[in-house]
Design a protein around this motif. Structure first.
Motif, PDB file in Angstrom:
ATOM      1  N   ARG A 195      -0.020   6.637  -7.658  1.00 12.43           N
ATOM      2  CA  ARG A 195      -1.009   5.951  -8.497  1.00 12.43           C
ATOM      3  C   ARG A 195      -1.503   4.707  -7.775  1.00 12.43           C
ATOM      4  NH1 ARG A 195      -4.001   7.426 -13.063  1.00 12.43           N
ATOM      5  NH2 ARG A 195      -4.868   5.533 -13.964  1.00 12.43           N
ATOM      6  N   THR A 232      -2.589  -2.444  -6.633  1.00 13.55           N
ATOM      7  CA  THR A 232      -1.186  -2.034  -6.785  1.00 13.55           C
ATOM      8  C   THR A 232      -1.043  -0.561  -6.430  1.00 13.55           C
ATOM      9  OG1 THR A 232      -0.765  -3.653  -8.543  1.00 13.55           O
ATOM     10  CG2 THR A 232       0.742  -1.773  -8.387  1.00 13.55           C
ATOM     11  N   THR A 235       1.568   2.525  -6.571  1.00 15.23           N
ATOM     12  CA  THR A 235       2.792   2.987  -7.224  1.00 15.23           C
ATOM     13  C   THR A 235       3.299   4.239  -6.512  1.00 15.23           C
ATOM     14  OG1 THR A 235       2.053   2.130  -9.362  1.00 15.23           O
ATOM     15  CG2 THR A 235       3.810   3.782  -9.384  1.00 15.23           C
ATOM     16  N   GLY A 284       5.722   6.645  -7.394  1.00 10.95           N
ATOM     17  CA  GLY A 284       6.453   6.938  -8.616  1.00 10.95           C
ATOM     18  C   GLY A 284       7.728   7.724  -8.434  1.00 10.95           C
ATOM     19  N   ASP A 293      10.110   4.892  -7.781  1.00 11.60           N
ATOM     20  CA  ASP A 293       9.937   3.685  -8.585  1.00 11.60           C
ATOM     21  C   ASP A 293       9.633   2.452  -7.731  1.00 11.60           C
ATOM     22  OD1 ASP A 293       9.720   2.452 -11.062  1.00 11.60           O
ATOM     23  OD2 ASP A 293      11.800   1.754 -11.039  1.00 11.60           O
ATOM     24  N   GLU A 325       6.850  -0.172  -6.127  1.00 12.76           N
ATOM     25  CA  GLU A 325       5.488  -0.688  -6.267  1.00 12.76           C
ATOM     26  C   GLU A 325       5.185  -1.632  -5.105  1.00 12.76           C
ATOM     27  OE1 GLU A 325       3.865  -0.706 -10.825  1.00 12.76           O
ATOM     28  OE2 GLU A 325       4.800  -2.537 -10.066  1.00 12.76           O
ATOM     29  N   VAL A 353       2.352  -4.382  -4.209  1.00 12.21           N
ATOM     30  CA  VAL A 353       1.287  -5.156  -4.851  1.00 12.21           C
ATOM     31  C   VAL A 353       0.671  -6.102  -3.824  1.00 12.21           C
ATOM     32  CG1 VAL A 353       0.722  -6.757  -6.726  1.00 12.21           C
ATOM     33  CG2 VAL A 353       2.537  -5.047  -7.039  1.00 12.21           C
ATOM     34  N   ARG A 402      11.323  -2.622  -6.272  1.00  9.11           N
ATOM     35  CA  ARG A 402      11.814  -1.409  -6.914  1.00  9.11           C
ATOM     36  C   ARG A 402      12.863  -1.780  -7.940  1.00  9.11           C
ATOM     37  NH1 ARG A 402      13.708   2.999  -2.963  1.00  9.11           N
ATOM     38  NH2 ARG A 402      15.128   1.335  -2.338  1.00  9.11           N
TER      39      ARG A 402
END
Length: 314
Positions: free
Chosen positions: A151, A238, A240, A242, A245, A247, A249, A261
């Motif tokens: 994402r 950002t 992601t 997934g 987990d 990210e 940024v 994380r």
């Protein structure tokens, strides 16, 4: 490129200043000529004023540069790029976006068999060279165990609405101005495949788009927000990942970023602020462009993908 790089500048407005300043700091670069019918005398380049012309064809009749930098209004790009390709053997760097519509893109593609468009035409996708973008891309590439990017959420805000009608005259709309930056930045991380939605609002002052992409064999979706409805510039993205987990940024305004994380900080990046944002992007862009193997994000094939996405309409 040769040890001595002769550059012709086409367009001497605000956008051209970053190109002028960054190239002036490179000792191998020589300002061969400048073209701008609205300017009586070009700015000095390391203390020397380059030869000035009102017309590119006239300039190329007297000079044979290694590189031509086109920083003019987008509607003029196709004609000037065609002249540069047919009247010289130079590499051509065109300010983004490369062309104003898909018909112009098609005409340039038709020239490829005659003028090596794919090998000579490059687009100044400077956002892909921002320090925080390069840092984030390096982190994700260095950690394949983090998995694919599942994402992306990106928001670009500029205070252009304060300029009223001048903003629309200069930048057309928030999507036209910022969309190409978001898409070229996205291409640094993933393979964009299709714009799945585009909604322009507030008379063009804001937009919402979604873009499908491929990342490490998996399909993901990027949500892209652009808007002029703000009093100050603010841009951030950002990523992601997934499956693990994670990210990542990044703040494009402050040139900073971090990876985290499950509440744990994995990495962080800070910028000292001594280098202006545009300079920090254009320096590595030119390091790549003037090398023997320019970054694919500058290349014509990537530009075709970005342009087709940028001009997609439902």
């Amino acid at each position: 490129m040769s040890d001595r790089v002769r550059v012709g500048f086409v367009g001497l407005g605000i956008i051209a200043r970053s190109h002028f300043e960054v190239l002036a700091a490179r000792p191998e670069v020589v300002a061969e000529f400048a073209v701008d019918p609205k300017v009586t005398e070009p700015p000095a380049f390391r203390g020397t004023t380059p030869a000035h012309y009102r017309d590119l064809a006239e300039a190329l009749g007297a000079h044979q540069p290694n590189l031509i930098v086109i920083a003019t209004p987008t509607q003029t790009h196709e004609d000037l790029t065609t002249q540069a390709l047919t009247l010289s053997s130079a590499r051509v760097l065109v300010e983004k976006p490369l062309v104003h519509d898909l018909a112009a893109l098609a005409r340039l593609r038709e020239l490829d068999g005659k003028a090596d468009v794919r090998g000579r035409v490059f687009t100044a996708h400077h956002f892909a060279f921002a320090p925080e973008v390069r840092w984030a891309a390096e982190q994700i590439a260095r950690h394949p165990e983090w998995g694919p990017i599942t994402r992306v959420t990106s928001a670009f805000y500029d205070p252009y609405i304060l300029r009223g009608e001048q903003a629309f005259a200069s930048y057309v709309s928030s999507w036209v101005d910022s969309g190409v930056n978001q898409l070229s930045m996205l291409a640094r991380f993933v393979e964009p495949t299709a714009l799945t939605s585009l909604r322009q609002m507030d008379g063009g002052a804001s937009a919402w788009a979604t873009c499908e992409y491929r990342s490490r064999g998996r399909t993901g979706l990027a949500s892209l927000r652009s808007s002029w409805l703000t009093g100050e510039s603010s841009k951030g993205t950002t990523f992601t990942l997934g499956e693990t987990d994670v990210e990542v940024v990044i703040d494009h305004t402050a040139n900073t970023g971090f990876a985290a994380r499950s509440g744990s900080l994995l990495a962080a990046y800070g910028h000292d602020g001594r280098t202006p944002r545009k300079t920090a992007r254009h320096r590595p862009l030119y390091e790549s462009l003037l090398s023997d193997a320019p970054d694919p994000v500058l290349g014509f094939d990537t530009t075709v993908t970005i342009t087709e996405l940028h001009h997609w309409r439902p």
